[in-house]
Design an enzyme around this catalytic site. Sequence first.
Site, mmCIF file in Angstrom:
data_model
loop_
_atom_site.group_PDB
_atom_site.id
_atom_site.type_symbol
_atom_site.label_atom_id
_atom_site.label_comp_id
_atom_site.label_asym_id
_atom_site.label_seq_id
_atom_site.Cartn_x
_atom_site.Cartn_y
_atom_site.Cartn_z
ATOM 1 N N LYS A 195 1.319 -1.219 -0.299
ATOM 2 C CA LYS A 195 -0.458 0.294 -0.379
ATOM 3 C C LYS A 195 0.992 1.104 -0.150
ATOM 4 O O LYS A 195 2.116 1.356 1.369
ATOM 5 C CB LYS A 195 -0.880 -0.131 1.102
ATOM 6 C CG LYS A 195 -1.891 1.098 1.171
ATOM 7 C CD LYS A 195 -3.067 1.221 2.256
ATOM 8 C CE LYS A 195 -3.639 2.444 2.771
ATOM 9 N NZ LYS A 195 -4.558 2.156 3.533
ATOM 10 N N ARG A 205 -11.265 10.180 1.648
ATOM 11 C CA ARG A 205 -10.590 10.793 2.472
ATOM 12 C C ARG A 205 -11.290 11.873 2.828
ATOM 13 O O ARG A 205 -11.811 11.794 3.743
ATOM 14 C CB ARG A 205 -9.411 11.299 3.310
ATOM 15 C CG ARG A 205 -8.041 10.255 2.566
ATOM 16 C CD ARG A 205 -6.456 10.649 2.807
ATOM 17 N NE ARG A 205 -5.294 9.587 3.098
ATOM 18 C CZ ARG A 205 -4.452 9.546 2.368
ATOM 19 N NH1 ARG A 205 -4.079 11.138 2.901
ATOM 20 N NH2 ARG A 205 -3.555 9.084 2.745
ATOM 21 N N LYS A 217 1.357 9.904 5.697
ATOM 22 C CA LYS A 217 1.037 8.254 5.809
ATOM 23 C C LYS A 217 2.348 7.737 5.262
ATOM 24 O O LYS A 217 2.560 6.270 5.921
ATOM 25 C CB LYS A 217 0.133 8.216 5.707
ATOM 26 C CG LYS A 217 -1.268 8.514 6.490
ATOM 27 C CD LYS A 217 -2.454 7.436 5.773
ATOM 28 C CE LYS A 217 -3.435 8.136 6.641
ATOM 29 N NZ LYS A 217 -4.559 7.426 6.336
ATOM 30 N N GLU A 233 7.503 -6.838 1.913
ATOM 31 C CA GLU A 233 6.123 -6.905 2.821
ATOM 32 C C GLU A 233 5.261 -7.666 1.958
ATOM 33 O O GLU A 233 4.907 -8.525 2.795
ATOM 34 C CB GLU A 233 5.523 -5.440 2.306
ATOM 35 C CG GLU A 233 5.633 -3.594 2.521
ATOM 36 C CD GLU A 233 5.607 -4.093 3.998
ATOM 37 O OE1 GLU A 233 5.356 -5.039 4.523
ATOM 38 O OE2 GLU A 233 6.131 -2.776 4.653
ATOM 39 N N LYS A 248 -2.334 -1.644 -3.576
ATOM 40 C CA LYS A 248 -2.920 -0.661 -3.549
ATOM 41 C C LYS A 248 -2.161 1.151 -3.769
ATOM 42 O O LYS A 248 -1.267 1.122 -3.376
ATOM 43 C CB LYS A 248 -3.667 -0.812 -2.438
ATOM 44 C CG LYS A 248 -3.912 -0.240 -2.306
ATOM 45 C CD LYS A 248 -5.170 0.561 -1.413
ATOM 46 C CE LYS A 248 -6.180 1.957 -0.799
ATOM 47 N NZ LYS A 248 -6.325 2.209 0.900
ATOM 48 N N SER A 274 -10.259 5.374 -4.724
ATOM 49 C CA SER A 274 -11.113 6.400 -6.177
ATOM 50 C C SER A 274 -11.079 7.248 -6.085
ATOM 51 O O SER A 274 -11.260 8.189 -6.957
ATOM 52 C CB SER A 274 -11.345 6.938 -4.512
ATOM 53 O OG SER A 274 -10.427 7.812 -2.960
ATOM 54 N N TYR A 313 -15.045 0.770 -7.222
ATOM 55 C CA TYR A 313 -15.513 1.592 -7.413
ATOM 56 C C TYR A 313 -16.623 1.013 -8.476
ATOM 57 O O TYR A 313 -18.373 1.710 -8.614
ATOM 58 C CB TYR A 313 -15.823 3.175 -7.047
ATOM 59 C CG TYR A 313 -14.952 3.107 -5.282
ATOM 60 C CD1 TYR A 313 -15.503 3.352 -4.521
ATOM 61 C CD2 TYR A 313 -13.788 2.797 -5.692
ATOM 62 C CE1 TYR A 313 -14.976 3.419 -2.746
ATOM 63 C CE2 TYR A 313 -12.681 2.817 -4.436
ATOM 64 C CZ TYR A 313 -13.409 3.127 -3.319
ATOM 65 O OH TYR A 313 -12.505 3.269 -2.201
#
Length: 323
Positions: A195, A205, A217, A233, A248, A274, A313
């Site tokens: 990610k 957000r 982040k 990871e 992602k 998004s 989505y």
Amino acid sequence: MLTRRPRRNRKSAGIRAMVQENQITVNDFIFPLFMIEGENKKEEVVSMPGIYRYTLDLLVVEIGECLDLGITTFCLFPSLGEDKKDSMATEGHNPEGLYQVALRTIKEKYPEAVLMTDVAMDPYSSDGHDGIVRDGQIINDETLEVLGKMALAQAEAGADIIGPSDMMDGRIGYIREVLDDAGYTNVSIMSYSAKYASAFYGPFRDALDSAPKFGDKKTYQMDPANVKEALIEAELDFVEGADFLMVKPGMPYLDVIKTLSENFDIPITAYNVSGEYAMLKAAAQNGWLDNDKAMMEMLLSFKRAGASAILTYFAKEAAVLLK
Ligand code: PBG
């Protein structure tokens, strides 16, 4: 003299269909859904035309429609008022909180629906971060305890797949142990393995009102420049017991999907986030891109790269087109 003419395999719709290497079907989709508190409300997300935040009563109706279209799997995200947030994201593991109540209600109405959850502190955190904040730092190991409580509360409420999206070190092994110790050996984990600290999460957000209150982040989400780090990871998540690995965002990271699918024999999920949705919708609204064609091409790119599932989505509108 041209002996080899690849165009022969493109000469008619019938032949093109026969030689098609990848297909999109409704079985590939996981549909993310946003929830709000209250009753009988459905609010469109401004930066995501066609995507709504639903109160639970209307969310259940939406899920029913999607099941009729053949979508089987849903991923829920809660949008809570500031009054429900604190520094320890306590509401995230409240058995009577919106999220857990929703899981139980949907499972009761539609036992066949596959419910995936989100495990991360940000929707419940007064700091808007995915982990505990102390002196401006995100504290890894203490955050694991909170994530474990969230995962357990979700499993108790009927979740099928736990989706840790927080990027703390060691969370997959920690959550697996918490679930197994409580007897939830059949609850799956889909890890957000690679990610990235991405600008493409902006509209999400907005939808959840979950932007970090300070900083960014980057000390936990990955640097967009890196791909070897994605292997580290993924390796850790695999060893720690993840059932699925996720990449992602999706479209700007197709190479990462491909790398993970070539190196790991468990299913890879692409999160078509998004911002990817918002970009296409904005272009389509301006008449600059054909929405349906660009959407199907985008979805197909994830399959070609090696993803077996796509969090998107677009799930509902693509399901309508595929019917
Ligand atoms: C946070 C989370 C994010 C998304 C899913 N879970 C945003 C973030 O990390 O800030 C983004 C999804 C999207 O943009 O569609 N735990």
